[in-house]
Scaffold this active site. Structure first.
Site, short mmCIF file in Angstrom:
data_model
loop_
_atom_site.label_atom_id
_atom_site.label_comp_id
_atom_site.label_asym_id
_atom_site.label_seq_id
_atom_site.Cartn_x
_atom_site.Cartn_y
_atom_site.Cartn_z
CB SER A 1 -0.95 0.02 1.19
OG SER A 1 -2.03 -0.83 0.92
CE LYS B 1 -3.56 0.08 -1.64
NZ LYS B 1 -4.26 -0.65 -0.57
CE1 TYR C 1 -5.13 -2.17 -4.12
CE2 TYR C 1 -5.40 -4.56 -3.98
CZ TYR C 1 -5.22 -3.33 -3.37
OH TYR C 1 -5.10 -3.26 -2.00
CE1 TYR D 1 -3.12 -0.62 5.48
CE2 TYR D 1 -1.25 -0.62 6.96
CZ TYR D 1 -1.79 -0.90 5.73
OH TYR D 1 -1.03 -1.46 4.74
CB VAL E 1 0.18 -5.68 4.53
CG1 VAL E 1 -1.05 -5.00 5.09
CG2 VAL E 1 -0.03 -6.08 3.08
N1 GLU Z 1 -2.31 -6.03 -1.55
C1 GLU Z 1 -2.79 -5.80 -0.22
C2 GLU Z 1 -4.26 -6.06 -0.14
O1 GLU Z 1 -4.92 -5.86 -1.07
C3 GLU Z 1 -2.46 -4.38 0.16
C4 GLU Z 1 -2.78 -4.11 1.57
C5 GLU Z 1 -1.93 -3.06 2.19
O2 GLU Z 1 -0.72 -3.00 2.05
O3 GLU Z 1 -2.55 -2.23 2.88
O4 GLU Z 1 -4.80 -6.50 0.83
#
Ligand code: GLU
Length: 307
Positions: free
Chosen positions: A67, A70, A192, A243, A261
């Site tokens: 993430s 993002k 994604y 988060y 994550v």
């Molecule tokens: N690829 C992970 C998912 O879709 C990303 C989650 C993350 O790093 O927050 O759950």
């Protein structure tokens, strides 16, 4: 102002002090390829505005940025599309798990913010419509800013994500049912999963993020974002980037940050540089235990928080 030697010595100290905290965390196990990563890794890198790069521990080892990606896709969408994005995604902290289905249904398919999974799917959908290739656009950008032409997707992680991606598929299908997805669900999910599986080192990531500390200016001096847009991305990172522990992260670290994550965290030191940490063992909210510890100690020692 800390000198060159001091910064290197500081990172070395932080690596020694924070790495043992990984014992208090657990690697993400809902994506099998991530569960296989050695939790003992610890890397930290600092890219400064004057072009210096410092690192300690496993700072040159590529890891799955998940993430953290993002923050970059938000920048690429805002750069092309400006404020219209906010009709399709909010910018409030979620207070819920990053992959919550129930919140998305309550809120009629408008994700709470661009950094939870549903919001990131909207970013990809928009970047697909704007560029034709969301993953390719992001990868090209990361290669250019990091100066590392080898930045790429780890196909094993991408395949692992795809075969365990039912929850993300559910989020995407639900948004499609609400009319909040312009491209086919399968295409958005494919981009994604590959985006989350991009691998960069702490050093690469710190360099790639410098535009966030430099009011939107890229490494070559060209402008990606207006000053105001760069401010807004950093603001959303501060309130939503870690988060449903963004409050605790702000309390401890005092910097905008985006975690993943895979155990990476990118933190912005406005007008100074970018600090990146990686340690795969996570706390229950999904943030790297040793990574947050190192960032907390960094801002405590230097006073370089935004407060
Ligand atoms: N690829 C992970 C998912 O879709 C990303 C989650 C993350 O790093 O927050 O759950």
């Amino acid at each position: 102002m800390l000198g060159v030697m001091d910064l290197q010595a500081l990172l070395d100290d932080l690596a020694a002090e924070a790495a043992p905290f990984a014992a208090h965390g657990k690697v993400a196990d809902y994506i099998p390829a991530l569960a296989a990563v050695d939790p003992a890794h610890f890397g930290i890198a600092l890219a400064t505005m004057d072009g210096q790069l410092y690192g300690s521990g496993d700072w040159q080892t590529p890891f799955s940025i998940q993430s953290v990606s993002k923050a970059f896709s938000l920048a690429l969408v805002l750069a092309r599309d400006g404020e219209s994005l906010w009709r399709r995604v909010g910018r409030e902290p979620s207070g819920s798990a990053f992959n919550s289905l129930v919140q998305l249904e309550y809120e009629k398919g408008i994700p709470r913010n661009p950094f939870i999974n549903a919001g990131a799917l909207i970013l990809i959908d928009r970047l697909l419509s704007l560029s034709g290739d969301s993953l390719g656009t992001l990868r090209t950008f990361l290669r250019a800013e990091s100066g590392n032409a080898n930045v790429d997707v780890d196909p094993e992680v991408a395949a692992s994500e795809a075969s365990h991606g039912h929850r993300n598929a559910a989020l995407a299908h639900f948004m499609a049912s609400c009319g909040n997805l312009g491209n086919p669900v399968e295409t958005v999910l494919d981009h994604y999963f590959r985006q989350c599986s991009l691998t960069l080192s702490c050093g690469d990531l710190a360099k790639a993020g410098l535009f966030l500390a430099n009011h939107g200016l890229r490494a070559d001096g060209s402008r990606l974002l207006t000053r105001s847009e760069a401010k807004r991305i950093n603001s959303v990172m501060l309130t939503c980037g870690t988060y449903d522990a963004a409050g605790d992260f702000a309390y401890r670290v005092g910097l905008p940050g985006k975690s993943g994550v895979g155990g990476g965290i990118l933190a912005v030191l406005p007008e100074r540089g970018i600090l990146c940490v990686w340690s795969p063992a996570l706390d229950p909210k999904g943030n790297s235990v040793a990574g947050v510890e190192a960032l907390d100690r960094f801002t405590t020692r230097t006073g370089w928080s935004i407060f």
